[in-house]
Scaffold this active site. Sequence first.
Site, PDB file in Angstrom:
ATOM      1  N   ASP A  12       0.766  -1.301   0.580  1.00 53.06           N
ATOM      2  CA  ASP A  12      -0.047   0.264   0.302  1.00 53.06           C
ATOM      3  C   ASP A  12       0.841   1.039   0.198  1.00 53.06           C
ATOM      4  O   ASP A  12       2.350   1.022   0.440  1.00 53.06           O
ATOM      5  CB  ASP A  12      -0.799  -0.095   1.222  1.00 53.06           C
ATOM      6  CG  ASP A  12      -1.955   1.267   1.593  1.00 53.06           C
ATOM      7  OD1 ASP A  12      -2.607   1.651   0.149  1.00 53.06           O
ATOM      8  OD2 ASP A  12      -2.329   1.369   2.546  1.00 53.06           O
ATOM      9  N   ASP A  14      -0.388   5.155   0.955  1.00 50.60           N
ATOM     10  CA  ASP A  14      -0.431   6.248   2.693  1.00 50.60           C
ATOM     11  C   ASP A  14      -0.368   4.822   3.315  1.00 50.60           C
ATOM     12  O   ASP A  14      -1.348   3.898   4.152  1.00 50.60           O
ATOM     13  CB  ASP A  14      -1.698   6.781   2.284  1.00 50.60           C
ATOM     14  CG  ASP A  14      -2.118   7.580   0.616  1.00 50.60           C
ATOM     15  OD1 ASP A  14      -0.278   8.699   1.144  1.00 50.60           O
ATOM     16  OD2 ASP A  14      -2.875   7.639   0.418  1.00 50.60           O
ATOM     17  N   ASP A 208      -1.282  -1.300   5.976  1.00 48.21           N
ATOM     18  CA  ASP A 208      -1.741  -0.630   7.445  1.00 48.21           C
ATOM     19  C   ASP A 208      -2.674  -0.653   7.673  1.00 48.21           C
ATOM     20  O   ASP A 208      -3.550  -0.052   9.158  1.00 48.21           O
ATOM     21  CB  ASP A 208      -1.187   1.310   7.302  1.00 48.21           C
ATOM     22  CG  ASP A 208      -2.059   1.609   6.514  1.00 48.21           C
ATOM     23  OD1 ASP A 208      -2.646   1.865   5.670  1.00 48.21           O
ATOM     24  OD2 ASP A 208      -2.992   2.899   7.282  1.00 48.21           O
TER      25      ASP A 208
END
Length: 258
Positions: A12, A14, A208
């Site tokens: 990922d 961000d 995240d």
Amino acid sequence: MTTRQIHSWLTDMDGVLVHEGTALPGAPEFVRALREADRPFLILTNNSIYTARDLRARLAATGIDVPEGAIWTSALATAQFLADQVPDGSAYAIGEAGLTTALYEIGYTLTESDPDYVVLGETRTYSFEAITRAIRLIKGGARFIATNPDVTGPSPEGDLPATGAVAAMITAATGRQPYFVGKPNPMMFRSALNRIDAHSETTAMIGDRMDTDVVAGIEAGLQTFLVLTGSTSASDVEKFPFRPSHVVDSIANLVDLV
């Protein structure tokens, strides 16, 4: 840290590589290690606003150097899905350059007249007129596709309504649920694997978020790493009925695995 052999990586963006325009600890080193080892990898994002070229420039500004071809957005995954479903079809698209460019590059015609699909992406300027047109086209028989289900997106002033929230409005008016291509749909991961000719058994996903990155990685058969530099804390993990393969403080902990 015990892991099965990892040949390819998905990550990922961000909360893993960057946060608010700043590289997170270890991110430049991790990407550099991937490139030096010639490991197949893709950076995944549900953001459909920007083109891969735009995102490459944004990452470069933080010190993370990646080729344009190593970025896989929900807009690109959506375009690939549509190209497989109805080659050279037509769409009425609500979104920014990331989406319209992706559709154009697969040979789709963008039209307001009897399109095969209504494709909803993310934009900072959702138009009531455009949403109304989408509702009428869907009621007229167009199939409803959305790039990703995220209901809010960040801004300096706070959350903004995003694709999932606008999709809910259209669903309420039409009774038609969209097909969401982006995370947590594992299809986005499978299309990413195909793009780099990778196999799920030897590929890892770094994210995240438990409810998108980790669950989709598990469903796609990948080894999963949860980093704690984004929206999920260590205590949050226990709230979910599934677990990542590994939980680490940041992507800096993974540089030596490349």
